[in-house]
Structures are given as structure tokens and as C-alpha cells.
Design a protein around this motif. Sequence first.
Motif, PDB file in Angstrom:
ATOM      1  N   ALA A  45       0.814  -1.214   0.000  1.00  0.00           N
ATOM      2  CA  ALA A  45       0.000   0.000   0.000  1.00  0.00           C
ATOM      3  C   ALA A  45       0.848   1.265   0.000  1.00  0.00           C
ATOM      4  O   ALA A  45       0.415   2.305  -0.505  1.00  0.00           O
ATOM      5  CB  ALA A  45      -0.936   0.005   1.212  1.00  0.00           C
ATOM      6  N   THR A  46       2.040   1.186   0.576  1.00  0.00           N
ATOM      7  CA  THR A  46       2.902   2.363   0.667  1.00  0.00           C
ATOM      8  C   THR A  46       4.275   2.049   0.088  1.00  0.00           C
ATOM      9  O   THR A  46       4.680   0.891  -0.012  1.00  0.00           O
ATOM     10  CB  THR A  46       3.072   2.831   2.122  1.00  0.00           C
ATOM     11  OG1 THR A  46       3.728   1.809   2.868  1.00  0.00           O
ATOM     12  CG2 THR A  46       1.720   3.140   2.746  1.00  0.00           C
ATOM     13  N   LEU A  47       4.987   3.099  -0.259  1.00  0.00           N
ATOM     14  CA  LEU A  47       6.379   2.961  -0.657  1.00  0.00           C
ATOM     15  C   LEU A  47       7.234   2.784   0.586  1.00  0.00           C
ATOM     16  O   LEU A  47       6.828   3.115   1.698  1.00  0.00           O
ATOM     17  CB  LEU A  47       6.815   4.205  -1.430  1.00  0.00           C
ATOM     18  CG  LEU A  47       6.032   4.487  -2.720  1.00  0.00           C
ATOM     19  CD1 LEU A  47       6.345   5.885  -3.242  1.00  0.00           C
ATOM     20  CD2 LEU A  47       6.322   3.432  -3.776  1.00  0.00           C
ATOM     21  N   ARG A  48       8.433   2.254   0.405  1.00  0.00           N
ATOM     22  CA  ARG A  48       9.333   2.066   1.540  1.00  0.00           C
ATOM     23  C   ARG A  48       9.758   3.416   2.113  1.00  0.00           C
ATOM     24  O   ARG A  48       9.936   4.396   1.368  1.00  0.00           O
ATOM     25  CB  ARG A  48      10.574   1.284   1.102  1.00  0.00           C
ATOM     26  CG  ARG A  48      10.274  -0.078   0.506  1.00  0.00           C
ATOM     27  CD  ARG A  48       9.831  -1.075   1.549  1.00  0.00           C
ATOM     28  NE  ARG A  48       9.689  -2.407   0.978  1.00  0.00           N
ATOM     29  CZ  ARG A  48       9.399  -3.499   1.670  1.00  0.00           C
ATOM     30  NH1 ARG A  48       9.210  -3.411   2.967  1.00  0.00           N
ATOM     31  NH2 ARG A  48       9.276  -4.668   1.076  1.00  0.00           N
ATOM     32  N   ALA A  49       9.933   3.454   3.407  1.00  0.00           N
ATOM     33  CA  ALA A  49      10.288   4.704   4.076  1.00  0.00           C
ATOM     34  C   ALA A  49      11.607   5.273   3.559  1.00  0.00           C
ATOM     35  O   ALA A  49      12.568   4.529   3.329  1.00  0.00           O
ATOM     36  CB  ALA A  49      10.380   4.472   5.585  1.00  0.00           C
ATOM     37  N   ASN A  50      11.633   6.560   3.343  1.00  0.00           N
ATOM     38  CA  ASN A  50      12.849   7.312   2.986  1.00  0.00           C
ATOM     39  C   ASN A  50      13.416   6.937   1.617  1.00  0.00           C
ATOM     40  O   ASN A  50      14.602   7.139   1.379  1.00  0.00           O
ATOM     41  CB  ASN A  50      13.923   7.131   4.053  1.00  0.00           C
ATOM     42  CG  ASN A  50      13.454   7.531   5.430  1.00  0.00           C
ATOM     43  OD1 ASN A  50      12.834   8.575   5.602  1.00  0.00           O
ATOM     44  ND2 ASN A  50      13.726   6.686   6.421  1.00  0.00           N
ATOM     45  N   ARG A  51      12.566   6.408   0.726  1.00  0.00           N
ATOM     46  CA  ARG A  51      13.076   6.071  -0.608  1.00  0.00           C
ATOM     47  C   ARG A  51      12.435   6.892  -1.721  1.00  0.00           C
ATOM     48  O   ARG A  51      12.850   6.810  -2.872  1.00  0.00           O
ATOM     49  CB  ARG A  51      12.873   4.575  -0.887  1.00  0.00           C
ATOM     50  CG  ARG A  51      13.590   3.689   0.100  1.00  0.00           C
ATOM     51  CD  ARG A  51      13.604   2.248  -0.328  1.00  0.00           C
ATOM     52  NE  ARG A  51      13.839   1.363   0.804  1.00  0.00           N
ATOM     53  CZ  ARG A  51      13.835   0.046   0.744  1.00  0.00           C
ATOM     54  NH1 ARG A  51      13.619  -0.555  -0.416  1.00  0.00           N
ATOM     55  NH2 ARG A  51      14.042  -0.682   1.834  1.00  0.00           N
ATOM     56  N   ALA A  52      11.402   7.664  -1.372  1.00  0.00           N
ATOM     57  CA  ALA A  52      10.715   8.491  -2.357  1.00  0.00           C
ATOM     58  C   ALA A  52      10.850   9.958  -1.957  1.00  0.00           C
ATOM     59  O   ALA A  52      11.685  10.319  -1.127  1.00  0.00           O
ATOM     60  CB  ALA A  52       9.258   8.064  -2.445  1.00  0.00           C
ATOM     61  N   ALA A  53      10.038  10.822  -2.541  1.00  0.00           N
ATOM     62  CA  ALA A  53      10.071  12.235  -2.167  1.00  0.00           C
ATOM     63  C   ALA A  53       9.548  12.391  -0.739  1.00  0.00           C
ATOM     64  O   ALA A  53       8.545  11.768  -0.378  1.00  0.00           O
ATOM     65  CB  ALA A  53       9.224  13.052  -3.135  1.00  0.00           C
ATOM     66  N   PRO A  54      10.200  13.193   0.097  1.00  0.00           N
ATOM     67  CA  PRO A  54       9.753  13.364   1.487  1.00  0.00           C
ATOM     68  C   PRO A  54       8.289  13.805   1.551  1.00  0.00           C
ATOM     69  O   PRO A  54       7.866  14.733   0.846  1.00  0.00           O
ATOM     70  CB  PRO A  54      10.691  14.448   2.022  1.00  0.00           C
ATOM     71  CG  PRO A  54      11.921  14.336   1.174  1.00  0.00           C
ATOM     72  CD  PRO A  54      11.432  13.961  -0.187  1.00  0.00           C
ATOM     73  N   GLY A  55       7.527  13.106   2.401  1.00  0.00           N
ATOM     74  CA  GLY A  55       6.127  13.460   2.580  1.00  0.00           C
ATOM     75  C   GLY A  55       5.178  12.826   1.591  1.00  0.00           C
ATOM     76  O   GLY A  55       3.957  13.054   1.670  1.00  0.00           O
ATOM     77  N   PHE A  56       5.701  12.028   0.655  1.00  0.00           N
ATOM     78  CA  PHE A  56       4.853  11.416  -0.374  1.00  0.00           C
ATOM     79  C   PHE A  56       5.168   9.916  -0.451  1.00  0.00           C
ATOM     80  O   PHE A  56       5.945   9.469  -1.298  1.00  0.00           O
ATOM     81  CB  PHE A  56       5.082  12.085  -1.728  1.00  0.00           C
ATOM     82  CG  PHE A  56       4.727  13.547  -1.741  1.00  0.00           C
ATOM     83  CD1 PHE A  56       3.410  13.951  -1.884  1.00  0.00           C
ATOM     84  CD2 PHE A  56       5.712  14.514  -1.578  1.00  0.00           C
ATOM     85  CE1 PHE A  56       3.077  15.297  -1.884  1.00  0.00           C
ATOM     86  CE2 PHE A  56       5.386  15.855  -1.580  1.00  0.00           C
ATOM     87  CZ  PHE A  56       4.069  16.253  -1.730  1.00  0.00           C
TER      88      PHE A  56
END
Length: 398
Positions: A45-56
Motif C-alpha cells: 500500500a505504501t512505498l518504503r520509508a525514505n526512498r521516495a520524495a519526502p512526505g509522499f
Amino acid sequence: LAQVQRPLFVRSPPAMKLSFAAAFTLTQGADVVVLLRHCVRSPYATLRANRAAPGFQYPDNYTAQIFPTEWDTEQAQCTPRGLDQAERLGAALKEHLPAPVVLRADNVTRCVATAGKVASGLGVNPQEVKVQQQYFDPAAAKVCPDLSGDQYNASIEEQLQVAQDKTSYLGALWDQREELIKELQEMVGRGPAPALEDIPDVISGGYYVGGMYVASQGMLETFLLEAGSGLSVAWGALDGDKREELYTKWQGLNVLYNRINHGGTGISTRYGGATAWRILNALEDPAAGSEVLVGHDFNLDGVAKMADLYWQCGKFAPNSAQPLQGLAFRRVEAGILMAAVCVDYEADNSGDAVFGEVKMGSQDVSQAPVMATQLRSSVAKRIDVACVQNDTALDVLV
């Protein structure tokens, strides 16, 4: 990092879609090991933490529309169609795997479920599947220590140098990546998050993170799961006559990202070394029989690095590791033949077994066997012995 020039695979001609025997020239009595990625699953459901744009952290943040939420299964578990495909693949392999057949799976629910369905197709009791994490993730199984953050980063940097070398097997994909990412964003539309091309790609915390990560793991991986589950792909943009583009155009970007993130030597010692060593030990065991190992895309990518393997299976991108992609190894006297194994995702062909070629370096090892000693030597040069010394760990029955 100097690389030997390797042309990208030419897609397999229709003849490669013939029987397993035609693609792999199997005979009864030969020992065979098959390594598979698990079933088609539902997405995270979500992307892995700290691997995408901050806050998204949601894939929907990067697209104009919301991804499907109804998959008839729990998060990251096998879809009904994915389980059916696994059982059909097992049935297709049945006549080519000498008995007894042992099935081993990573200690992850979707891997165990996949192995159980493959077992059913083979006519083996699913309760006989052995859960043996040490062959798929020896660090998690406490067989050997995990890499440090710096070691993970160095392994990814090694693969970045490979990708940036125009003569390498990833070189053409690397050169195309920026244009593909821009075009992908145009196809899916914009959400509230920054555009993919505006999110820097960097090595951080042991991973390759940024816009390419979102494109690969937040979009393209889900598109493949949609195709495998019989859903509309990319909100219809890759349905019908456009479906071929998923494999011929977009999947290569997914391969590029995964090979950067999984394929460095250090990372491969953790995710490919123990797997490759188990395959070799099984093939050299004088006892008759076959094995099926069910793990992850990173196991296939790791084995590829360990043994310098390249493959093409059906309509999928060269060196791909989509769900139910696999490699088959057959012992032939003092040599080993290999074949790529995958299943069709489309309509009435869903679950049909497809077979293709494998190369070790420049040698076509689906036609002429590589000496077992040469294959073991190739793996031994890269392996971390600490991660394979516990090859006789106790079996844990499901």
C-alpha cells in the motif's frame, strides 16, 4: 569498472515457446533444480520509508488516478490468479522433474503458498514443502552477519558503474532511463508529489532511492502485478494492443532498477550466494531427484551476479524477474544445462509455461552445457563462505 561488451538479448523467436523438452532437451533420470520467484501478489500500500520524495509515501501521490485496491487477497500475498498460475506451472514441470521432488521456500507466506501450489501441480503433498530461509536470506536466518550500511552502499555503487558502462548489458537501459521516466510520468499523469524526473536518484541507507525507485517499485512493478492478476493495466493505457509495451518498453526500466539495487557483488553474497550454492550441491548430489526453490526477485538477480547469467523468457524483458520467473538447471554428466522458465500472464494463456535461453557470459548454456566445475568456480570467486556453511540446517516442515 571494466566490463566485457555484451549485446542485449534478442527476444526469443516463437520456437523458444515450444515444450520444455524442446527448450531444455530434458530426459528422464536427469537431476534438475528450478529456482522461481514467488506468485503474482497484491502490491504494498505504501512505498518504503525514505526512498521516495519526502512526505509522499503512497504510489497514488505520483499519479493522476488511484491504483486499484481490490485484489481478492491481503497485502503482498498471492492473488487467486497467481496461485492458479503456480499450480499450472507445477503441472507443466511434472514430466520433466525426476522423482522425488523436494520443494523449499523462503520463510515468507507468499513463497510458501507458491511452493504449495507448485507442489499440487507436481502431484506432491503441499505439506511436504520445506521452509528454509537459509537458502534465500542467510543473514535473516542468522547463518551469517548482514552487510553494514557502507557495504550495501558500496555494492550499489559497483552496480551503478556497471550500468553507466555503455558496453555492459545494462548500458542501453541506463542511457534510456531519463526519457523513459519522463514518458512514464506523462502516461500516468501528475499527482501532488514532485515529478519523477525531479526526484534525485541517490544511494542512501543501503538502497538506490529517488525517482527511479518510485517508477520501478511504485508503478511498473504494480503494472506487472495487474497484468498477472488479469486486471486492467495502468488504468487502461497498457491494455489491448498496448500490452506488449509493458514488456518491450517499460519492464526494462524495472530490470535496470532491480539490478542496481540487488545485483552488486556484496548484496549478491547475501541474496544469491546461498541460493546458488544450494543449487550446485543439489545437482552434484549422487542421489536421484529434483528440487524446486521458491524465493524472490533478489534471489534471481543475486544468482545472476554470482554465476554471470543472462536470460530471455517469452515476451518479458531480458533478465527480468517478474513473479513466477525462474531458472532451471539440469545435470548432464559432468556438465549443467540451463533454461529460463516463466508463465504467460495473458487471458486464456494465463499460467502457460514458457521457456527460453540462458547465457553464462557469452556461452549459450541452454544449448551446450557448462562444466559443473566451471560454474562452481565462478560462484566461489564471489561467494561469502560464512553464508553457505550451514547447508545442512534442519528442515522445518510447513
